[in-house]
Design a protein around this motif. Structure first.
Motif, PDB file in Angstrom:
ATOM      1  N   GLU A   8       3.722   9.914   2.289  1.00 53.31           N
ATOM      2  CA  GLU A   8       3.429   9.479   3.612  1.00 53.31           C
ATOM      3  C   GLU A   8       4.175   7.877   4.502  1.00 53.31           C
ATOM      4  O   GLU A   8       4.186   8.280   5.724  1.00 53.31           O
ATOM      5  CB  GLU A   8       2.113   9.620   4.084  1.00 53.31           C
ATOM      6  CG  GLU A   8       1.378   9.109   5.637  1.00 53.31           C
ATOM      7  CD  GLU A   8       1.534  10.159   6.291  1.00 53.31           C
ATOM      8  OE1 GLU A   8       1.334  10.870   7.629  1.00 53.31           O
ATOM      9  OE2 GLU A   8       2.330  11.024   5.978  1.00 53.31           O
ATOM     10  N   ASN A   9       4.886   6.984   4.450  1.00 56.42           N
ATOM     11  CA  ASN A   9       4.517   5.927   4.434  1.00 56.42           C
ATOM     12  C   ASN A   9       6.162   5.571   4.901  1.00 56.42           C
ATOM     13  O   ASN A   9       6.767   7.049   4.833  1.00 56.42           O
ATOM     14  CB  ASN A   9       4.259   4.272   3.527  1.00 56.42           C
ATOM     15  CG  ASN A   9       3.419   4.695   3.460  1.00 56.42           C
ATOM     16  OD1 ASN A   9       2.503   4.920   3.238  1.00 56.42           O
ATOM     17  ND2 ASN A   9       3.198   2.761   2.333  1.00 56.42           N
ATOM     18  N   ALA A  10       6.527   5.384   6.131  1.00 59.92           N
ATOM     19  CA  ALA A  10       8.200   5.086   6.558  1.00 59.92           C
ATOM     20  C   ALA A  10       8.821   5.493   5.592  1.00 59.92           C
ATOM     21  O   ALA A  10       9.061   4.700   4.248  1.00 59.92           O
ATOM     22  CB  ALA A  10       8.481   3.985   6.956  1.00 59.92           C
ATOM     23  N   VAL A  11      10.471   5.442   5.573  1.00 60.40           N
ATOM     24  CA  VAL A  11      11.139   5.307   5.338  1.00 60.40           C
ATOM     25  C   VAL A  11      11.734   4.472   4.674  1.00 60.40           C
ATOM     26  O   VAL A  11      12.124   3.641   5.452  1.00 60.40           O
ATOM     27  CB  VAL A  11      12.718   6.731   5.531  1.00 60.40           C
ATOM     28  CG1 VAL A  11      13.598   6.815   4.781  1.00 60.40           C
ATOM     29  CG2 VAL A  11      11.865   8.179   5.935  1.00 60.40           C
ATOM     30  N   LYS A  60       1.067  -1.112   0.293  1.00 57.53           N
ATOM     31  CA  LYS A  60       0.732  -0.062   0.223  1.00 57.53           C
ATOM     32  C   LYS A  60       1.132   1.350  -0.065  1.00 57.53           C
ATOM     33  O   LYS A  60       2.476   1.567   0.465  1.00 57.53           O
ATOM     34  CB  LYS A  60      -1.296  -0.172   1.204  1.00 57.53           C
ATOM     35  CG  LYS A  60      -1.936   0.787   1.304  1.00 57.53           C
ATOM     36  CD  LYS A  60      -2.365   1.185   2.146  1.00 57.53           C
ATOM     37  CE  LYS A  60      -2.189   1.491   3.869  1.00 57.53           C
ATOM     38  NZ  LYS A  60      -3.446   1.597   4.942  1.00 57.53           N
ATOM     39  N   VAL A  61       0.423   2.620  -1.167  1.00 58.01           N
ATOM     40  CA  VAL A  61       0.786   3.458  -1.130  1.00 58.01           C
ATOM     41  C   VAL A  61       0.999   4.758  -0.232  1.00 58.01           C
ATOM     42  O   VAL A  61      -1.235   4.535  -0.096  1.00 58.01           O
ATOM     43  CB  VAL A  61       1.531   4.002  -2.094  1.00 58.01           C
ATOM     44  CG1 VAL A  61       2.493   5.321  -2.183  1.00 58.01           C
ATOM     45  CG2 VAL A  61       2.058   2.617  -3.015  1.00 58.01           C
ATOM     46  N   THR A  62       0.853   5.042   0.857  1.00 56.39           N
ATOM     47  CA  THR A  62      -0.173   6.664   1.373  1.00 56.39           C
ATOM     48  C   THR A  62       0.739   8.139   0.852  1.00 56.39           C
ATOM     49  O   THR A  62       1.378   7.793   1.420  1.00 56.39           O
ATOM     50  CB  THR A  62      -0.179   6.083   2.523  1.00 56.39           C
ATOM     51  OG1 THR A  62      -0.608   5.264   2.788  1.00 56.39           O
ATOM     52  CG2 THR A  62      -1.215   7.253   3.472  1.00 56.39           C
ATOM     53  N   LEU A  63      -0.280   9.190  -0.089  1.00 61.91           N
ATOM     54  CA  LEU A  63      -0.022   9.667  -0.011  1.00 61.91           C
ATOM     55  C   LEU A  63      -1.109  10.643   0.636  1.00 61.91           C
ATOM     56  O   LEU A  63      -1.661  11.196   0.766  1.00 61.91           O
ATOM     57  CB  LEU A  63      -0.284  10.012  -1.477  1.00 61.91           C
ATOM     58  CG  LEU A  63       0.966   9.790  -2.157  1.00 61.91           C
ATOM     59  CD1 LEU A  63       0.655   9.602  -3.613  1.00 61.91           C
ATOM     60  CD2 LEU A  63       1.977   9.547  -2.558  1.00 61.91           C
ATOM     61  N   LYS A  64       0.397  11.851   1.466  1.00 62.84           N
ATOM     62  CA  LYS A  64      -0.945  13.349   1.822  1.00 62.84           C
ATOM     63  C   LYS A  64      -0.575  14.209   1.705  1.00 62.84           C
ATOM     64  O   LYS A  64       0.365  14.916   0.660  1.00 62.84           O
ATOM     65  CB  LYS A  64       0.172  13.067   3.469  1.00 62.84           C
ATOM     66  CG  LYS A  64      -0.551  14.375   4.302  1.00 62.84           C
ATOM     67  CD  LYS A  64       0.126  13.715   5.959  1.00 62.84           C
ATOM     68  CE  LYS A  64       1.423  14.214   5.716  1.00 62.84           C
ATOM     69  NZ  LYS A  64       2.208  14.534   6.990  1.00 62.84           N
TER      70      LYS A  64
END
Length: 447
Positions: free
Chosen positions: A298-301, A198-202
């Motif tokens: 938004e996700n972790a590095v 999953k990809v999360t964009l903010k």
């Protein structure tokens, strides 16, 4: 980003124009006595206009223009890449006569953009030194590869056209009024994953309004509509909708699964890693016209998501190299419909199991056997050593920026080839499966 879309006919039919260009400064170009501009031939003039577009766009930089008037008709072409725009070793074609090195580099840039399939395709062009600058971010494409039959231009994707009512889209599912943002990269799956990632964009804080922002995410480098094209439509191969959503304000997020539409192999995101992974690409569209407003990762590095992604990350398939001198090439009469004639050459990259099949389709719109007999004057060779063939070019040491240079052909040493990289191996093919391409793995032999 440069596009591949010039017809082979434009090179064959404009020897008089090419002769004039090599003895002219572009800031004072005179075309009123050069055919087909002087004759206004309705068949040949569009090809000359097209050729001028590709020459000027490669030679000059953004903001520079070449203008010419023939009778009551005025022509204007814009610079883009800037190979001969001054300040470099290739000279300043705008203010001075072109240097031999400039003509060689521009020739390579034009040959690299020939397409016999009547498509307009985004490519990554790379050359020695700083011949072609690579971009840190790539805008989402607003037009399809297919041309409008009336205008000859690439067709605009409906969602980027203006709405009937003033303003942008009225809801997330609208298919008009959108603004393109950029293309991102993600890891669709790593070895051991149980499923797609999953990809999360903010939404960033630049959006100060209380009104919502609509966001649309598409698979690949093109924008899309909320409703995909029918499967019979060729655009359905590369224009696909992932998700349309409403972001209520800064900090609100959109989630989606990374599409598995990029290369698979080990070390694709982290070249030191031996973990197999599948990469994907996505593009972002917003209802907001202020470009300060965008989404961010938004996700972790370390999760392999880049937004915006760099050109070098999005174009990983090395197609081949192009080199020669179009300004000193005579098509001759032996093969009137031929390509790569006289001082024009191409070679195919080692990622192809049948490189000739790829270039035959792309440059001739023919199978390889027919192209060798009916189309190619100079049959393309492998760029690098292959099956005992020494290869036409040397390949530079490096990683994803590796290029072919110099190239030897007909006793000449061509120092300014252009190497073409693709976003997808089928981009310049008529067959959706592009069966002549090897199952792709990142080339680690250059380390």
């Amino acid at each position: 980003m440069p596009k591949n879309g010039i017809s082979a006919e434009a090179l064959r039919a404009n020897s008089e124009l090419l002769e004039r260009l090599k003895v002219s400064k572009l800031n004072s170009l005179k075309l009123d006595d050069v055919r087909p501009f002087s004759t206004q031939d309705p068949t040949l003039e569009p090809r000359a206009v097209q050729l001028m577009h590709y020459i000027v766009s490669f030679a000059l930089k953004e903001g520079q223009k070449v203008s010419a008037r023939v009778g009551n008709k005025r022509y204007e072409w814009n610079g883009q890449i800037g190979a001969c725009a001054g300040g470099g070793s290739l000279g300043d074609w705008f203010n001075d006569l072109p240097s031999p090195e400039c003509l060689q580099a521009v020739s390579a840039g034009v040959l690299a953009r020939v397409n016999a399939l009547n498509k307009v395709v985004v490519v990554s062009m790379r050359g020695p030194g700083d011949l072609v600058a690579l971009h840190d971010k790539v805008p989402a494409e607003t037009r399809s590869r297919e041309r409008n039959t009336g205008t000859g231009e690439a067709t605009k994707i409906e969602s980027f056209a203006a709405c009937n009512a003033p303003g942008g889209p009225r809801q997330a599912t609208s298919d008009c009024g959108w603004t393109a943002r950029y293309v991102g990269q993600c890891v669709a799956q790593r070895s051991g994953d149980s499923g797609p990632r999953k990809v999360t964009l903010k939404l960033n804080s630049a959006h100060a309004s209380s009104s919502p922002v609509f966001v649309r995410v598409c698979a690949g480098i093109h924008g899309c509509n909320h409703v995909d094209y029918d499967a019979a439509d060729p655009r359905s191969r590369y224009i696909k909708h992932i998700k349309s959503d409403t972001l209520d304000g800064p900090g609100d997020t959109v989630d989606f699964l990374c599409p598995a539409n990029g290369p698979a192999g080990a070390g694709i995101v982290d070249e030191t890693s031996s973990t197999p992974e599948q990469v994907g690409y996505f593009s972002v569209m917003l209802s907001e016209r202020n470009f300060a407003v965008d989404v961010k990762f938004e996700n972790a590095v370390g999760e392999g998501v880049r937004y915006p992604a760099k050109e070098v990350e999005l174009f990983r398939y090395r197609e081949g190299g192009f080199y020669g001198n179009i300004f000193d090439s005579n098509p001759g009469g032996a093969r009137p419909d031929g390509v790569l004639f006289d001082k024009q050459y191409a070679c195919y990259g080692e990622d192809w199991s049948q490189g000739m099949a790829n270039l035959a389709d792309r440059l001739c719109a023919l199978p390889a056997s027919d192209a060798a007999a009916q189309c190619f004057v100079h049959e393309p060779k492998p760029c690098s050593p292959f099956n005992g063939n020494p290869g036409a070019c040397a390949r530079s040491a490096g990683d994803r920026r590796s290029i072919y240079t110099p190239c030897d052909e007909a006793g000449a040493n061509w120092k300014y080839p252009v190497t073409v990289y693709l976003n997808h191996p089928c981009d310049l093919r008529s067959d959706a499966g592009c069966s002549s391409f090897k199952p792709w793995l990142i080339d680690r032999s250059l380390k």
